[in-house]
Each structure stands twice: as C-alpha cells, then as structure tokens.
Design a protein around this motif. Structure first.
Motif, PDB file in Angstrom:
ATOM      1  N   TYR A 147     -73.348 -21.662   5.415  1.00  0.00           N
ATOM      2  CA  TYR A 147     -74.270 -20.636   5.893  1.00  0.00           C
ATOM      3  C   TYR A 147     -73.972 -19.284   5.244  1.00  0.00           C
ATOM      4  O   TYR A 147     -74.890 -18.534   4.889  1.00  0.00           O
ATOM      5  N   GLU A 148     -72.690 -18.967   5.071  1.00  0.00           N
ATOM      6  CA  GLU A 148     -72.322 -17.704   4.425  1.00  0.00           C
ATOM      7  C   GLU A 148     -72.738 -17.701   2.960  1.00  0.00           C
ATOM      8  O   GLU A 148     -73.182 -16.678   2.439  1.00  0.00           O
ATOM      9  N   LEU A 149     -72.595 -18.846   2.284  1.00  0.00           N
ATOM     10  CA  LEU A 149     -73.012 -18.931   0.888  1.00  0.00           C
ATOM     11  C   LEU A 149     -74.520 -18.758   0.766  1.00  0.00           C
ATOM     12  O   LEU A 149     -75.001 -18.018  -0.110  1.00  0.00           O
ATOM     13  N   ARG A 150     -75.278 -19.413   1.632  1.00  0.00           N
ATOM     14  CA  ARG A 150     -76.735 -19.262   1.600  1.00  0.00           C
ATOM     15  C   ARG A 150     -77.129 -17.800   1.799  1.00  0.00           C
ATOM     16  O   ARG A 150     -77.990 -17.267   1.091  1.00  0.00           O
ATOM     17  N   ASP A 151     -76.499 -17.135   2.773  1.00  0.00           N
ATOM     18  CA  ASP A 151     -76.816 -15.732   3.038  1.00  0.00           C
ATOM     19  C   ASP A 151     -76.465 -14.857   1.843  1.00  0.00           C
ATOM     20  O   ASP A 151     -77.212 -13.928   1.493  1.00  0.00           O
ATOM     21  N   SER A 152     -75.324 -15.128   1.217  1.00  0.00           N
ATOM     22  CA  SER A 152     -74.895 -14.344   0.071  1.00  0.00           C
ATOM     23  C   SER A 152     -75.883 -14.488  -1.088  1.00  0.00           C
ATOM     24  O   SER A 152     -76.248 -13.501  -1.735  1.00  0.00           O
ATOM     25  N   ILE A 153     -76.336 -15.706  -1.335  1.00  0.00           N
ATOM     26  CA  ILE A 153     -77.305 -15.950  -2.407  1.00  0.00           C
ATOM     27  C   ILE A 153     -78.613 -15.210  -2.127  1.00  0.00           C
ATOM     28  O   ILE A 153     -79.173 -14.547  -3.008  1.00  0.00           O
ATOM     29  N   LYS A 154     -79.082 -15.306  -0.903  1.00  0.00           N
ATOM     30  CA  LYS A 154     -80.362 -14.676  -0.557  1.00  0.00           C
ATOM     31  C   LYS A 154     -80.284 -13.151  -0.639  1.00  0.00           C
ATOM     32  O   LYS A 154     -81.204 -12.492  -1.124  1.00  0.00           O
ATOM     33  N   LEU A 155     -79.173 -12.587  -0.183  1.00  0.00           N
ATOM     34  CA  LEU A 155     -79.043 -11.136  -0.164  1.00  0.00           C
ATOM     35  C   LEU A 155     -78.768 -10.553  -1.542  1.00  0.00           C
ATOM     36  O   LEU A 155     -79.338  -9.542  -1.937  1.00  0.00           O
ATOM     37  N   ARG A 156     -77.883 -11.215  -2.311  1.00  0.00           N
ATOM     38  CA  ARG A 156     -77.420 -10.631  -3.566  1.00  0.00           C
ATOM     39  C   ARG A 156     -78.255 -11.034  -4.773  1.00  0.00           C
ATOM     40  O   ARG A 156     -78.286 -10.331  -5.766  1.00  0.00           O
ATOM     41  N   VAL A 157     -78.935 -12.156  -4.696  1.00  0.00           N
ATOM     42  CA  VAL A 157     -79.682 -12.655  -5.845  1.00  0.00           C
ATOM     43  C   VAL A 157     -81.184 -12.601  -5.598  1.00  0.00           C
ATOM     44  O   VAL A 157     -81.927 -11.938  -6.317  1.00  0.00           O
ATOM     45  N   ALA A 158     -81.631 -13.301  -4.557  1.00  0.00           N
ATOM     46  CA  ALA A 158     -83.068 -13.459  -4.353  1.00  0.00           C
ATOM     47  C   ALA A 158     -83.766 -12.150  -3.997  1.00  0.00           C
ATOM     48  O   ALA A 158     -84.886 -11.896  -4.432  1.00  0.00           O
ATOM     49  N   LYS A 159     -83.107 -11.284  -3.222  1.00  0.00           N
ATOM     50  CA  LYS A 159     -83.760 -10.058  -2.757  1.00  0.00           C
ATOM     51  C   LYS A 159     -83.491  -8.850  -3.642  1.00  0.00           C
ATOM     52  O   LYS A 159     -83.987  -7.770  -3.382  1.00  0.00           O
ATOM     53  N   ARG A 160     -82.725  -9.052  -4.708  1.00  0.00           N
ATOM     54  CA  ARG A 160     -82.445  -7.937  -5.607  1.00  0.00           C
ATOM     55  C   ARG A 160     -83.672  -7.643  -6.455  1.00  0.00           C
ATOM     56  O   ARG A 160     -84.247  -8.521  -7.066  1.00  0.00           O
ATOM     57  N   GLN A 161     -84.063  -6.379  -6.503  1.00  0.00           N
ATOM     58  CA  GLN A 161     -85.184  -5.989  -7.338  1.00  0.00           C
ATOM     59  C   GLN A 161     -84.733  -5.877  -8.791  1.00  0.00           C
ATOM     60  O   GLN A 161     -83.569  -5.639  -9.086  1.00  0.00           O
ATOM     61  N   GLU A 162     -85.683  -6.044  -9.699  1.00  0.00           N
ATOM     62  CA  GLU A 162     -85.370  -5.968 -11.128  1.00  0.00           C
ATOM     63  C   GLU A 162     -84.723  -4.631 -11.460  1.00  0.00           C
ATOM     64  O   GLU A 162     -85.162  -3.571 -11.013  1.00  0.00           O
ATOM     65  N   GLN A 163     -83.665  -4.678 -12.271  1.00  0.00           N
ATOM     66  CA  GLN A 163     -82.918  -3.497 -12.730  1.00  0.00           C
ATOM     67  C   GLN A 163     -82.185  -2.779 -11.596  1.00  0.00           C
ATOM     68  O   GLN A 163     -81.715  -1.654 -11.777  1.00  0.00           O
ATOM     69  N   GLU A 164     -82.097  -3.399 -10.431  1.00  0.00           N
ATOM     70  CA  GLU A 164     -81.379  -2.793  -9.308  1.00  0.00           C
ATOM     71  C   GLU A 164     -79.964  -3.360  -9.255  1.00  0.00           C
ATOM     72  O   GLU A 164     -79.758  -4.570  -9.316  1.00  0.00           O
ATOM     73  N   LEU A 165     -78.982  -2.473  -9.156  1.00  0.00           N
ATOM     74  CA  LEU A 165     -77.604  -2.906  -9.070  1.00  0.00           C
ATOM     75  C   LEU A 165     -77.292  -3.393  -7.657  1.00  0.00           C
ATOM     76  O   LEU A 165     -77.573  -2.708  -6.681  1.00  0.00           O
ATOM     77  N   SER A 166     -76.716  -4.580  -7.561  1.00  0.00           N
ATOM     78  CA  SER A 166     -76.260  -5.118  -6.276  1.00  0.00           C
ATOM     79  C   SER A 166     -74.765  -4.853  -6.154  1.00  0.00           C
ATOM     80  O   SER A 166     -73.985  -5.287  -6.992  1.00  0.00           O
ATOM     81  N   LEU A 167     -74.381  -4.142  -5.098  1.00  0.00           N
ATOM     82  CA  LEU A 167     -72.989  -3.739  -4.898  1.00  0.00           C
ATOM     83  C   LEU A 167     -72.453  -4.392  -3.627  1.00  0.00           C
ATOM     84  O   LEU A 167     -73.073  -4.294  -2.569  1.00  0.00           O
ATOM     85  N   GLN A 168     -71.306  -5.060  -3.739  1.00  0.00           N
ATOM     86  CA  GLN A 168     -70.679  -5.670  -2.568  1.00  0.00           C
ATOM     87  C   GLN A 168     -69.244  -5.202  -2.431  1.00  0.00           C
ATOM     88  O   GLN A 168     -68.492  -5.187  -3.410  1.00  0.00           O
ATOM     89  N   PHE A 169     -68.881  -4.817  -1.218  1.00  0.00           N
ATOM     90  CA  PHE A 169     -67.490  -4.499  -0.897  1.00  0.00           C
ATOM     91  C   PHE A 169     -66.913  -5.680  -0.121  1.00  0.00           C
ATOM     92  O   PHE A 169     -67.523  -6.178   0.823  1.00  0.00           O
TER      93      PHE A 169
END
Length: 285
Positions: A147-169
């Motif tokens: 479930y955590e992997l699915r959420d991570s994929i959806k938040l960091r990959v699928a919902k990222r807009q083009e040319q937008e930097l995804s930052l995770q702490f």
C-alpha cells in the motif's frame, strides 16, 4: 505523451508499481522486449486517440543483449521530442529479496541448476545496470508495504506535472541502515537527543513535548537553517538540469525524534514554494 519505463530486480515491486499506474489511467505493458519499445511508441503516437500516458516494464526477463542496448534505445526515444520519458527503478536489499522469494516459494527468473537464488539476485543487478544508470527516480522498497509503494508511485510519479520537481524528505535511523534511494543525506546525530529524557523517550518528533524540546536547542535551529539554505541554493540547479525527483534523507540514531522533527520542518518550509513535496518517516511506518 508521458512514458514511464519501470525496471528493477525481481521481487522489488515492479508489478505493484505497474498496477498503481494502471489505476490512475496509464496504458500498461509488462515485460516488453526493449528493442520493441520505439516501434510501440511510434504506433501509439500515430493514433490521435492515444492514451497520453504509457507505462512499460523492462527487466531481466529480457534477452541480455537487449538490456545492453537500452541506453541507445532510451536516447532514441528522447530524441523524438514527443515524449516526456522517465525511468523508474525499484530495488530492495538483498536480504529482503531473499526473504520475499522464500516466503512466496517462486522461482527466480535467472536461477537454474548452476545458479542458486543468491547468485541470481546478484547477477540480476549486473544485468540491469544499463537501465539503472538512466533512472530518473529510484525507490527503495525494502521497508515499504504494498500500500505504501502504491501511494508513493501515485504521489511522486503519476501526479507530478511536467517539468515539476518532486521533492521527498525521508527520516530514518542509522542503526537500521541508510535508505538506498536518497540523493542527499544529512546526519543530525550530533544534535541533542530527546531519547535520553525518560519523559520523551517513548514519543516521536511529531509530538508536542519533543517539538518543544528541540525548538529550544540552538544547535537544532542552526542545523535546520543550514540545511534549508543549502537546499534552497542547489535544488533549483538540479531542476534546471532536468532532474525530476529528489529524495533528501535525514538520519538520526533511531529515526524517532530528531530526524522526524527536522524532516517535518523542512517539508513544511518547502511546501510554501513547491507543489509536490512529500514526507516519509521510515522507522515510524
């Protein structure tokens, strides 16, 4: 069109990642021979009603000669100018991969009469190196649930807009090992440790008594200011260099107090200027 190429060692969660992308509208294909990828993309782009989002899994089930060609194939795809093309590489510690195979009793695709499970896992890492070297995002699934992997994929990959930097702490404890997928690592073990106060020992860096204690420490404030200044200066440089994802690891001894507090403060600060900022507390999860 957005193209996500998923790869990684067997047992690292590639099927789960592919399913997560399919859930949010990606057209997904598992185990595609790498040389067929340019033709597939060309055919899909020729259709005016193409889905706009494509995810393809390429892994060690490919012929080994095909994997060596991957850098050339990837460069060819990017030169078309019609794709936002990224490589997502999943991995886990070897101990975790061994446990997962032992639990499922599945046969590793590279194991045979002459090569046992341990050797197959090690050999797979060598075979996938041409793909891993081009990864724009890496995710360490060692301590992630499905479930955590699915959420991570959806938040960091699928919902990222083009040319937008995804930052995770990501906060973690050094005594449990450094995460495999961090781009920067900051060690905060030199800061005053709430663990040594009995009334704070069982709490976390998200709870008010620990927050109050750490806020009162000048070293904590100074460390936080220094990390913030460093990231404010260098994150835009990475973004200008077409980096799409950055993971910042914050480590203390146990991953319960100091690293959690610092990660929370950093995430809160950068959310005021960035749209895609995530936070994960590895040991609390």
């Amino acid at each position: 069109m957005k193209l996500i190429i998923i790869s990684g060692r067997s047992g690292s969660g590639k099927s789960t990642a592919l399913q997560a992308l399919e859930d949010v509208g990606f057209y997904c294909i598992d185990n595609l021979p790498a040389p067929l990828l340019p033709g597939l993309v060309k055919q899909i782009l020729s259709d005016p009603d193409h889905p706009g989002q494509l995810a393809v899994s390429i892994d060690a089930r490919n012929q080994h000669s095909n994997l060596k060609l991957f850098p050339e194939i990837f460069a060819q795809l990017r030169e078309t100018g019609q794709l936002e093309c990224e490589v997502l590489y999943l991995d886990s510690s070897e101990t975790t991969l061994l446990k997962r195979y032992s639990a499922t009793r599945r046969k590793h695709p590279l194991s045979n009469d002459n090569q046992g499970l341990q050797e197959a896992i090690n050999y797979e890492k060598v075979l996938l190196a041409p793909v891993a070297d081009l990864a724009t995002i890496r995710i360490d699934t060692t301590r992630l649930s499905l479930y955590e992997l699915r959420d991570s994929i959806k938040l960091r990959v699928a919902k990222r807009q083009e040319q937008e930097l995804s930052l995770q702490f990501e906060s973690f404890g050094y005594k449990h090992g450094v995460p495999l997928d961090v781009d920067f690592t900051f060690d905060v073990r030199c800061l005053p440790n709430p663990y040594w106060l009995p009334e704070l020992r069982g709490l976390t860096g998200q709870e008010k008594p620990v927050i109050t204690f750490l806020e009162q420490q000048s070293d904590v404030r100074e460390m936080l200011e220094d990390i913030t200044r460093y990231l404010e200066k260098w994150l835009p440089r990475f973004e200008q260099n077409n980096r799409s994802y950055i993971t910042v690891g914050i480590g203390c001894t146990g991953g319960q107090h100091r690293s959690v507090f610092i990660s929370e403060r950093l995430a809160g600060h950068f959310r005021t200027t960035m749209d895609n900022v995530q936070i994960r507390h590895r040991e609390l999860n």
